[in-house]
Enzyme design. Structure first.
Site, PDB file in Angstrom:
ATOM      1  N   LEU A   1      11.155 -15.111  10.511  1.00 14.95           N
ATOM      2  CA  LEU A   1       9.785 -14.640  10.268  1.00 14.95           C
ATOM      3  C   LEU A   1       9.336 -15.117   8.893  1.00 14.95           C
ATOM      4  O   LEU A   1      10.112 -15.059   7.931  1.00 14.95           O
ATOM      5  CB  LEU A   1       9.739 -13.105  10.335  1.00 14.95           C
ATOM      6  CG  LEU A   1       8.486 -12.396   9.792  1.00 14.95           C
ATOM      7  CD1 LEU A   1       7.289 -12.669  10.688  1.00 14.95           C
ATOM      8  CD2 LEU A   1       8.716 -10.892   9.667  1.00 14.95           C
TER       9      LEU A   1
ATOM     10  N   HIS B   1       0.598   4.574  -3.217  1.00 14.76           N
ATOM     11  CA  HIS B   1       1.067   3.189  -3.253  1.00 14.76           C
ATOM     12  C   HIS B   1       2.586   3.123  -3.074  1.00 14.76           C
ATOM     13  O   HIS B   1       3.096   2.262  -2.357  1.00 14.76           O
ATOM     14  CB  HIS B   1       0.671   2.520  -4.567  1.00 14.76           C
ATOM     15  CG  HIS B   1      -0.812   2.367  -4.741  1.00 14.76           C
ATOM     16  ND1 HIS B   1      -1.620   1.821  -3.766  1.00 14.76           N
ATOM     17  CD2 HIS B   1      -1.632   2.684  -5.788  1.00 14.76           C
ATOM     18  CE1 HIS B   1      -2.876   1.805  -4.199  1.00 14.76           C
ATOM     19  NE2 HIS B   1      -2.902   2.321  -5.414  1.00 14.76           N
TER      20      HIS B   1
ATOM     21  N   ASP C   1      -4.731  -0.369   4.106  1.00 12.08           N
ATOM     22  CA  ASP C   1      -5.725   0.447   3.411  1.00 12.08           C
ATOM     23  C   ASP C   1      -5.416   1.938   3.579  1.00 12.08           C
ATOM     24  O   ASP C   1      -4.919   2.367   4.627  1.00 12.08           O
ATOM     25  CB  ASP C   1      -7.104   0.132   3.983  1.00 12.08           C
ATOM     26  CG  ASP C   1      -8.236   0.627   3.103  1.00 12.08           C
ATOM     27  OD1 ASP C   1      -7.983   0.918   1.906  1.00 12.08           O
ATOM     28  OD2 ASP C   1      -9.368   0.737   3.586  1.00 12.08           O
TER      29      ASP C   1
END
Length: 245
Positions: A131, A37, A20
């Site tokens: 991962l 962004h 955020d």
């Protein structure tokens, strides 16, 4: 702060992050939200590589929520372009670091070009084992739960599942995250203290960590600070301290 400060025997197996603050970061710099962004992708890359380096098995990033479809059309288009470009650009990084890509959410709502690129990278990384990186895209936890209830109800109706056998494991099997373990640590950046419809079932016993750092400023040291905070906590899962000891 470096790797030596972490207890490698007490890492969260599954780390989830609500990324955020991109818009506010851009506004502070005097730019449009899209600039935030774009810069946020740098933090995404650094976080993924850091998690792989220290040995975290599962990382889930809240990339685009069901509610985000209500944002201005231009911002949505920008986010989708960033998603597509990032997938193309970072395939090599995923392969080099032995990272498997996964995605959860109502993926059918994504533009065809984004779906195509996403599925291509998922397929090309499917055998990687270091991962598992999960992108939550067009994701909403309430929608996920409603969807699970509908599927289970239909199976009960058709005598595929007995109503008496419905338990946690049955519900888990019908969630988008059926192949993922529960979340151990949830991080939210930018100073907001809410969950925003993210993995509501999966974070039942997660440790929550909130930081004022805006996502584009979130670096490796910030990740380590969150993990060190996690390592200082006693996870009791309903038991007493004495029972844990």
């Amino acid at each position: 702060m470096n790797l030596d400060t972490l207890d490698k025997t007490n890492l969260p197996r599954h780390l989830a992050i609500i990324m955020d603050g991109n818009g506010r970061w851009a506004k502070q710099q005097g730019f449009l939200r899209a600039f935030g962004h774009e810069n946020g992708t740098k933090s995404v890359k650094e976080t993924i590589e850091s998690c792989a380096k220290i040995g975290i098995e599962f990382l889930t990033l809240y990339a685009f929520s069901t509610e985000n479809w209500n944002r201005p059309k231009l911002e949505i288009e920008t986010l989708m372009k960033i998603l597509i470009n990032s997938l193309k650009k970072e395939l090599g990084t995923l392969q080099k670091n032995n990272i498997k890509l996964n995605a959860i959410g109502n993926l059918d709502k994504l533009p065809q070009s984004a779906q195509k690129e996403l599925l291509d990278v998922i397929d090309k990384t499917k055998n990687n084992t270091r991962l598992t990186l999960t992108l939550a895209l067009s994701y909403g936890s309430r929608e996920e739960l409603v969807n699970a209830v509908r599927i289970i109800s239909n199976k009960v109706k058709n005598n595929i599942i007995s109503i008496d056998t419905i338990d946690d494991s049955i519900i888990n099997e019908h969630l988008y995250t059926q192949n993922l373990p529960d979340v151990d640590l949830l991080i939210r950046t930018s100073g907001e203290h809410r969950i925003s419809n993210f993995l509501l079932w999966q974070i039942a016993y997660a440790e929550l960590y909130f930081t004022n750092v805006l996502w584009p400023d979130f670096k490796e040291k910030d990740l380590y600070e969150a993990i060190i905070s996690y390592q200082k906590r006693e996870r009791r899962f309903g038991k007493t301290s004495e029972q844990i000891k």
